[in-house]
Design an enzyme around this catalytic site. Structure first.
Site, PDB file in Angstrom:
ATOM      1  N   GLU A 295      -1.817  -6.765   2.827  1.00 32.56           N
ATOM      2  CA  GLU A 295      -2.642  -6.152   2.757  1.00 32.56           C
ATOM      3  C   GLU A 295      -2.124  -4.660   2.442  1.00 32.56           C
ATOM      4  OE1 GLU A 295      -5.743  -8.535   6.127  1.00 32.56           O
ATOM      5  OE2 GLU A 295      -3.964  -7.069   6.412  1.00 32.56           O
TER       6      GLU A 295
ATOM      7  N   CYS B 254      -4.795   1.602  11.356  1.00 32.92           N
ATOM      8  CA  CYS B 254      -3.096   1.756  11.053  1.00 32.92           C
ATOM      9  C   CYS B 254      -2.522   0.846  12.248  1.00 32.92           C
ATOM     10  CB  CYS B 254      -3.216   2.858  11.358  1.00 32.92           C
ATOM     11  SG  CYS B 254      -1.129   3.463  12.193  1.00 32.92           S
TER      12      CYS B 254
END
Length: 359
Positions: A102, A354
């Site tokens: 990704e 994150c």
């Protein structure tokens, strides 16, 4: 090895030229009997003109195009999915030789940051991170690292040609899936392409490598790679870091801090400042005594501190620190003279924030 043998070996499997920096590209063209200026032409087409089809490269003659079509390819990872967050963040999912990675595009008003992956999965097993739970599968090739950047830059240009307002990519951060310094050989080549005038031509101050603390690799790249360094510290003492980041049992905080000092002595990127990343975990590392410990640890290191509100992942019992605790933690460190940034939560609704990348 004679040219004929080289060509016959190459024919068995086409070589992806996206794996080459300029030096390797020159060597390739010389080996197939061409002049080195052809390498400059090819890199110009790939990175400046955003064209990866040999037949459309107008300054290559017919015979060279035919030769290249027989022995080489310029192949980027295949995008299989695009998801857009309510805050404008975009996640691209790529297929890389039967595995998935990704890449995250994070827009601001006038510029954007691209967060790229370096591995399929990750072997470090940080227990607050979804990628760590995924486990390690393999290192990405240079073409798979660079291909993420090439693809998104190309897409943004196409979107904007249709009068869509997507800010250009000004920052590259190696903070996606994987530990970059455990894919060091390919990362070094990729960085050369990212920084090189022949390549993407990013400023060294706009490219950041984030590491969980592979001490020998940090020492190895010191003076050889001059880009911004970010270090995932996430704890103020070894006891906590051992529990949440197993790598600390091999390279503890003291060894890590020494390697950071060594890197900064030989780096001019980001004004010789390292970014310290610190995930905020409720009742784990967010008490005032942790802030005191952290300030003592970092008092002799030129740094800025990024406090990262923990983003929820599956199969985890962690809870993000409260906004009040995060602000108090930040204010204490600021009073001690540190530059402290509380990171904005971007893309969490699409699992693009994150610690959430899992492909």
């Amino acid at each position: 090895m004679c040219k004929k043998n080289i060509l016959s070996n190459i024919k068995k499997k086409k070589i992806n030229l996206l794996n080459f920096n300029l030096k390797k590209m020159i060597n390739f063209f010389i080996k197939i009997g061409e002049k080195k200026f052809r390498a400059i032409q090819i890199t110009d087409w790939i990175y400046k003109k955003q064209n990866i089809k040999f037949d459309q490269m107008s300054n290559l003659n017919f015979f060279l195009k035919k030769k290249l079509n027989n022995i080489a390819v310029i192949k980027i990872p295949k995008c299989i999915k695009k998801i857009k967050s309510i805050d404008g963040t975009i996640k691209w999912k790529f297929l890389c030789n039967k595995e998935f990675i990704e890449t995250i595009y994070i827009p601001e008003k006038k510029r954007a940051t691209l967060c790229i992956s370096s591995q399929v999965g990750c072997q470090l097993k940080c227990n607050f991170c979804a990628t760590g739970q995924l486990g390690y599968k393999r290192n990405l090739l240079v073409s798979e690292i660079i291909g993420q950047i090439w693809y998104v830059i190309n897409k943004i240009k196409k979107y904007n040609s249709k009068k869509k307002n997507f800010p250009p990519i000004k920052n590259i951060v190696m903070m996606g899936m994987g530990e970059p310094l455990l894919n060091l050989k390919n990362i070094i080549i990729a960085i050369d392409i990212i920084l090189g005038n022949y390549g993407f031509n990013f400023s060294k101050n706009k490219v950041t490598l984030s590491t969980s603390g592979i001490v020998p690799a940090i020492n190895k790249i010191a003076g050889k790679i001059d880009i911004s360094l970010a270090v995932s510290l996430h704890a103020s003492n070894n006891t906590i870091r051992n529990k949440i980041m197993p790598i600390n049992k091999i390279y503890n905080i003291q060894l890590l801090l020494e390697s950071i000092k060594n890197y900064l002595k030989k780096s001019s990127a980001n004004k010789g400042i390292v970014t310290i990343e610190y995930v905020m975990l409720s009742k784990i590392n967010d008490f005032q005594h942790h802030a005191i410990e952290l300030s003592n640890l970092l008092k002799n290191i030129p740094c800025k501190i990024n406090l990262i509100p923990w983003n929820p992942i599956k199969n985890s019992s962690y809870i993000c620190s409260s906004s009040k605790n995060i602000i108090n933690f930040a204010n204490f460190l600021r009073k001690k003279g540190f530059i402290v940034i509380i990171r904005k939560n971007r893309g969490s609704d699409i699992q693009a924030a994150c610690g959430q990348l899992i492909a």
